[in-house]
Design a protein around this motif. Structure first.
Motif, PDB file in Angstrom:
ATOM      1  N   ALA A  65      -3.666  10.431   2.560  1.00  0.00           N
ATOM      2  CA  ALA A  65      -3.889   9.887   3.900  1.00  0.00           C
ATOM      3  C   ALA A  65      -3.994  10.971   4.960  1.00  0.00           C
ATOM      4  CB  ALA A  65      -2.750   8.928   4.257  1.00  0.00           C
ATOM      5  N   GLN A  66      -3.579  12.192   4.599  1.00  0.00           N
ATOM      6  CA  GLN A  66      -3.506  13.307   5.563  1.00  0.00           C
ATOM      7  C   GLN A  66      -2.609  12.938   6.744  1.00  0.00           C
ATOM      8  OE1 GLN A  66      -5.468  16.727   5.430  1.00  0.00           O
ATOM      9  NE2 GLN A  66      -4.646  15.956   3.481  1.00  0.00           N
TER      10      GLN A  66
ATOM     11  N   ILE B 177       1.657  16.187   7.621  1.00  0.00           N
ATOM     12  CA  ILE B 177       2.921  15.648   7.133  1.00  0.00           C
ATOM     13  C   ILE B 177       4.075  16.391   7.809  1.00  0.00           C
ATOM     14  CG2 ILE B 177       4.387  15.332   5.095  1.00  0.00           C
ATOM     15  CD1 ILE B 177       1.731  15.327   3.450  1.00  0.00           C
ATOM     16  N   THR B 178       5.002  15.649   8.379  1.00  0.00           N
ATOM     17  CA  THR B 178       6.200  16.259   8.950  1.00  0.00           C
ATOM     18  C   THR B 178       7.416  15.885   8.113  1.00  0.00           C
ATOM     19  OG1 THR B 178       6.787  14.433  10.447  1.00  0.00           O
ATOM     20  CG2 THR B 178       5.204  16.057  11.262  1.00  0.00           C
ATOM     21  N   ILE B 179       8.348  16.823   8.029  1.00  0.00           N
ATOM     22  CA  ILE B 179       9.575  16.613   7.264  1.00  0.00           C
ATOM     23  C   ILE B 179      10.734  17.111   8.116  1.00  0.00           C
ATOM     24  CG2 ILE B 179      10.774  17.024   5.085  1.00  0.00           C
ATOM     25  CD1 ILE B 179       8.010  17.895   3.942  1.00  0.00           C
TER      26      ILE B 179
ATOM     27  N   ALA C   2       7.640  11.036  -5.383  1.00  0.00           N
ATOM     28  CA  ALA C   2       6.915   9.798  -5.667  1.00  0.00           C
ATOM     29  C   ALA C   2       6.000   9.364  -4.528  1.00  0.00           C
ATOM     30  CB  ALA C   2       7.915   8.680  -5.981  1.00  0.00           C
ATOM     31  N   THR C   3       6.274   9.822  -3.310  1.00  0.00           N
ATOM     32  CA  THR C   3       5.508   9.348  -2.157  1.00  0.00           C
ATOM     33  C   THR C   3       4.584  10.397  -1.545  1.00  0.00           C
ATOM     34  OG1 THR C   3       7.393   9.863  -0.699  1.00  0.00           O
ATOM     35  CG2 THR C   3       7.205   7.606  -1.517  1.00  0.00           C
ATOM     36  N   LEU C   4       4.831  11.658  -1.809  1.00  0.00           N
ATOM     37  CA  LEU C   4       4.043  12.720  -1.199  1.00  0.00           C
ATOM     38  C   LEU C   4       2.550  12.635  -1.535  1.00  0.00           C
ATOM     39  CD1 LEU C   4       4.232  15.230   0.605  1.00  0.00           C
ATOM     40  CD2 LEU C   4       4.679  16.585  -1.463  1.00  0.00           C
ATOM     41  N   PRO C   5       2.157  12.293  -2.771  1.00  0.00           N
ATOM     42  CA  PRO C   5       0.720  12.205  -3.057  1.00  0.00           C
ATOM     43  C   PRO C   5      -0.021  11.226  -2.146  1.00  0.00           C
ATOM     44  CG  PRO C   5       1.956  12.277  -5.103  1.00  0.00           C
ATOM     45  CD  PRO C   5       2.971  12.116  -4.006  1.00  0.00           C
TER      46      PRO C   5
ATOM     47  N   GLY D 295       0.835  -1.197   0.000  1.00  0.00           N
ATOM     48  CA  GLY D 295       0.000   0.000   0.000  1.00  0.00           C
ATOM     49  C   GLY D 295       0.864   1.239   0.000  1.00  0.00           C
ATOM     50  N   ASP D 296       0.229   2.400   0.048  1.00  0.00           N
ATOM     51  CA  ASP D 296       0.966   3.667  -0.017  1.00  0.00           C
ATOM     52  C   ASP D 296       1.910   3.819   1.176  1.00  0.00           C
ATOM     53  OD1 ASP D 296       0.134   4.960  -2.383  1.00  0.00           O
ATOM     54  OD2 ASP D 296      -1.758   5.539  -1.455  1.00  0.00           O
TER      55      ASP D 296
END
Length: 263
Positions: free
Chosen positions: A134-135, A180-182, A126-129, A84-85
């Motif tokens: 999912a928020q 989302i945290t970075i 590639a993964t951010l969407p 999954g994502d």
């Protein structure tokens, strides 16, 4: 402490050894479904089996070179098809070579750029969407204390790694409201193969033994020793957790106190 990430899908780039392996192992112990990539299929397979047996969770090995855009896309798509994502991403790659300004060609700079900055850009792209859908998401970039304090003879790292910090801070402004945290983790002297390579280069340059180089590095660190990959991995797992939801855009050194700056 319950980190609240059991069942989350995690990607760890360059996860077959060193810091990447330690991070993959720690996330698997927390119950994540973990996908790891590396170029060396044999080592990658061994690592995946080891972590799978230790953690009793699923680990997916995908042969990929993070400097190649198509490989990153395949890594993410294979993970998505299997688990999954992914909503936890650990950006990691071997550092560019040591050396001084005069010896580096345009090709050397381009390779360092692809390895150090573009691998991170592409994996986030590639993964951010999926994270936005999912928020919820956690992106952790493994950089170096060179983003806080330049290191002699690591010119390429000193010049290019700060770009990852700028990328992270900008994306936080755009996506923090989506859950989302970075964050960035900046290791100091840590006992990995990369550290052995840098020690060997310095030993040859200064007519020292590798053991003397490592002992000197340990002596310069306030902690009085070289760090272990597991110590960095513990922080990565926490930053990936639900407990770290208000830590965002930070660059945290894991260096035994070696950075002299105030920030």
């Amino acid at each position: 402490m319950n980190l609240g990430i059991q069942g989350k899908v995690a990607l760890v780039a360059a996860g077959s050894k060193g810091l990447g392996k330690a991070c993959a192992r720690e996330l698997a112990r927390e119950g994540c479904l973990v996908a790891i990539c590396a170029r060396d299929e044999e080592q990658l397979t061994i690592t995946a089996r080891q972590i799978r047996e230790e953690s009793e969770t699923q680990v997916l090995p995908v042969v990929a070179d993070v400097t190649q855009a198509d490989d990153i896309i395949r890594f993410v798509e294979t993970t998505r098809d299997t688990f999954g994502d992914p909503t936890i991403v650990v950006n990691n790659a071997g550092g560019p070579p040591a050396g001084d300004f005069e010896q580096f060609t345009d090709d050397d700079w381009e390779k360092a750029f692809q390895l150090t900055l573009m691998s991170t850009v592409r994996l986030i792209r590639a993964t951010l969407p999926g994270m936005r859908k999912a928020q919820w998401g956690r992106i952790i970039n493994i950089t170096s204390v060179s983003v806080k304090q330049p290191i002699d003879h690591l010119l390429l790292s000193n010049a290019i790694r700060p770009g990852v910090i700028g990328l992270a801070k900008t994306l936080v402004n755009q996506h923090a409201h989506e859950g989302i945290t970075i964050n960035n983790v900046a290791p100091g002297y840590t006992m990995t193969e990369r550290q052995q390579e840098l020690a060997a280069a310095r030993a040859a340059r200064e007519s020292m033994s590798i053991e003397e180089v490592i002992a000197t590095a340990a002596a310069r660190t306030p902690a009085g020793r070289i760090g272990q990959p597991e110590e960095l991995a513990a922080l990565v797992a926490f930053l990936a957790s639900t407990r770290a939801s208000y830590i965002n855009g930070a660059t945290i050194a894991v260096d035994g106190g070696s950075v002299s700056g105030l920030l």
